[in-house]
Design an enzyme around this catalytic site. Structure first.
Site, PDB file in Angstrom:
ATOM      1  N   HIS A  49       0.841  -1.196   0.000  1.00 21.68           N
ATOM      2  CA  HIS A  49       0.000   0.000   0.000  1.00 21.68           C
ATOM      3  C   HIS A  49       0.877   1.247   0.000  1.00 21.68           C
ATOM      4  O   HIS A  49       2.092   1.163   0.220  1.00 21.68           O
ATOM      5  CB  HIS A  49      -0.931   0.005   1.226  1.00 21.68           C
ATOM      6  CG  HIS A  49      -0.204  -0.037   2.531  1.00 21.68           C
ATOM      7  ND1 HIS A  49      -0.077  -1.175   3.278  1.00 21.68           N
ATOM      8  CD2 HIS A  49       0.460   0.917   3.202  1.00 21.68           C
ATOM      9  CE1 HIS A  49       0.633  -0.919   4.355  1.00 21.68           C
ATOM     10  NE2 HIS A  49       0.987   0.348   4.323  1.00 21.68           N
TER      11      HIS A  49
HETATM   12  C1  T46 Z   1       2.773   0.742   6.891  1.00 26.13           C
HETATM   13  C2  T46 Z   1       3.593  -0.475   7.072  1.00 26.13           C
HETATM   14  C3  T46 Z   1       5.054  -0.184   7.208  1.00 26.13           C
HETATM   15  C4  T46 Z   1      -4.371  -1.121  13.471  1.00 26.13           C
HETATM   16  O1  T46 Z   1      -5.459  -1.391  13.998  1.00 26.13           O
HETATM   17  N1  T46 Z   1      -3.666  -0.014  13.873  1.00 26.13           N
HETATM   18  C5  T46 Z   1      -2.472   0.321  13.322  1.00 26.13           C
HETATM   19  O2  T46 Z   1      -1.873   1.331  13.739  1.00 26.13           O
HETATM   20  C6  T46 Z   1      -1.933  -0.499  12.279  1.00 26.13           C
HETATM   21  C7  T46 Z   1      -0.604  -0.139  11.627  1.00 26.13           C
HETATM   22  C8  T46 Z   1      -2.647  -1.585  11.873  1.00 26.13           C
HETATM   23  N2  T46 Z   1      -3.834  -1.883  12.477  1.00 26.13           N
HETATM   24  C9  T46 Z   1      -4.551  -3.103  12.049  1.00 26.13           C
HETATM   25  C10 T46 Z   1      -5.111  -3.031  10.637  1.00 26.13           C
HETATM   26  C11 T46 Z   1      -5.022  -4.468  10.159  1.00 26.13           C
HETATM   27  O3  T46 Z   1      -6.176  -5.157  10.550  1.00 26.13           O
HETATM   28  O4  T46 Z   1      -3.638  -4.181  12.051  1.00 26.13           O
HETATM   29  C12 T46 Z   1      -3.841  -5.042  10.954  1.00 26.13           C
HETATM   30  C13 T46 Z   1      -2.573  -5.175  10.123  1.00 26.13           C
HETATM   31  O5  T46 Z   1      -2.319  -3.931   9.445  1.00 26.13           O
HETATM   32  P1  T46 Z   1      -1.749  -3.874   7.963  1.00 26.13           P
HETATM   33  O6  T46 Z   1      -2.236  -5.031   7.182  1.00 26.13           O
HETATM   34  O7  T46 Z   1      -2.027  -2.503   7.408  1.00 26.13           O
HETATM   35  O8  T46 Z   1      -0.181  -4.042   8.244  1.00 26.13           O
HETATM   36  P2  T46 Z   1       1.039  -3.945   7.242  1.00 26.13           P
HETATM   37  O9  T46 Z   1       2.168  -4.602   7.913  1.00 26.13           O
HETATM   38  O10 T46 Z   1       0.669  -4.399   5.886  1.00 26.13           O
HETATM   39  O11 T46 Z   1       1.343  -2.358   7.117  1.00 26.13           O
HETATM   40  C14 T46 Z   1       1.765  -1.617   8.239  1.00 26.13           C
HETATM   41  C15 T46 Z   1       0.998  -0.293   8.358  1.00 26.13           C
HETATM   42  O12 T46 Z   1      -0.411  -0.563   8.306  1.00 26.13           O
HETATM   43  C16 T46 Z   1       1.334   0.694   7.251  1.00 26.13           C
HETATM   44  O13 T46 Z   1       0.847   1.965   7.591  1.00 26.13           O
HETATM   45  O14 T46 Z   1       3.232   1.732   6.313  1.00 26.13           O
HETATM   46  O15 T46 Z   1       3.165  -1.317   8.165  1.00 26.13           O
END
Ligand code: T46
Length: 136
Positions: A49
């Protein structure tokens, strides 16, 4: 693409190492949120993303991982393997995190609270946003 890495001062002594992160001092924004990921399953890639407004610093505080960055024109691969080194990401940058070592802990300092509306999770939409930005 310009890669901005911060090297934070280490306050080390005979007891061990310590790094201090302070908003608007060695971190270039107000820190509203800190999150971290660990136990990342072998072979997994995360991210996929971009963000519209968010500024972040990624620090692999233990172990190592790699970050794929794509600004819509070129791509870069960045290795994070030092607890006192932070990768700064702002603007429209598609990111993927991969090659996590089994002991990796990736910590992220973020300029905003979690907001799903700030995410661009579709690569085509990301490219369109980059093109629209270039045109403005
Ligand atoms: C990024 C990269 C480096 C939350 O509830 N709060 C939060 O602050 C975050 C970051 C995530 N979440 C929840 C949302 C999803 O259900 O945790 C789950 C995993 O998040 P996501 O799939 O977005 O994680 P990554 O590792 O793909 O991405 C993350 C960050 O979301 C993003 O901002 O830049 O790490």
């Amino acid at each position: 693409m310009e890669i901005i890495k911060y090297t934070f001062d280490i306050h080390g002594d005979d007891r061990g190492q310590l790094v201090a992160l302070e908003e608007l001092k060695n971190v270039p924004f107000d820190v509203k949120r800190v999150y971290y990921m660990w136990d990342t399953v072998k072979g997994v890639r995360r991210g996929f993303h971009a963000h519209k407004e968010l500024k972040q610093i990624l620090i692999c505080v233990h172990g190592s991982c790699k970050i794929h960055l794509d600004d819509g024109r070129e791509t870069e691969e960045v290795l994070l393997n030092k607890a006192n080194e932070g990768l700064y990401i702002e603007g429209l940058i598609w990111r993927e995190m991969y090659d996590f070592s089994p002991d990796a802990v990736l910590m992220v300092l973020a300029s905003e609270y979690y907001d799903e509306a700030d995410y661009i999770r579709d690569y085509g939409e990301f490219r369109e946003a980059v093109n629209n930005t270039k045109g403005s």
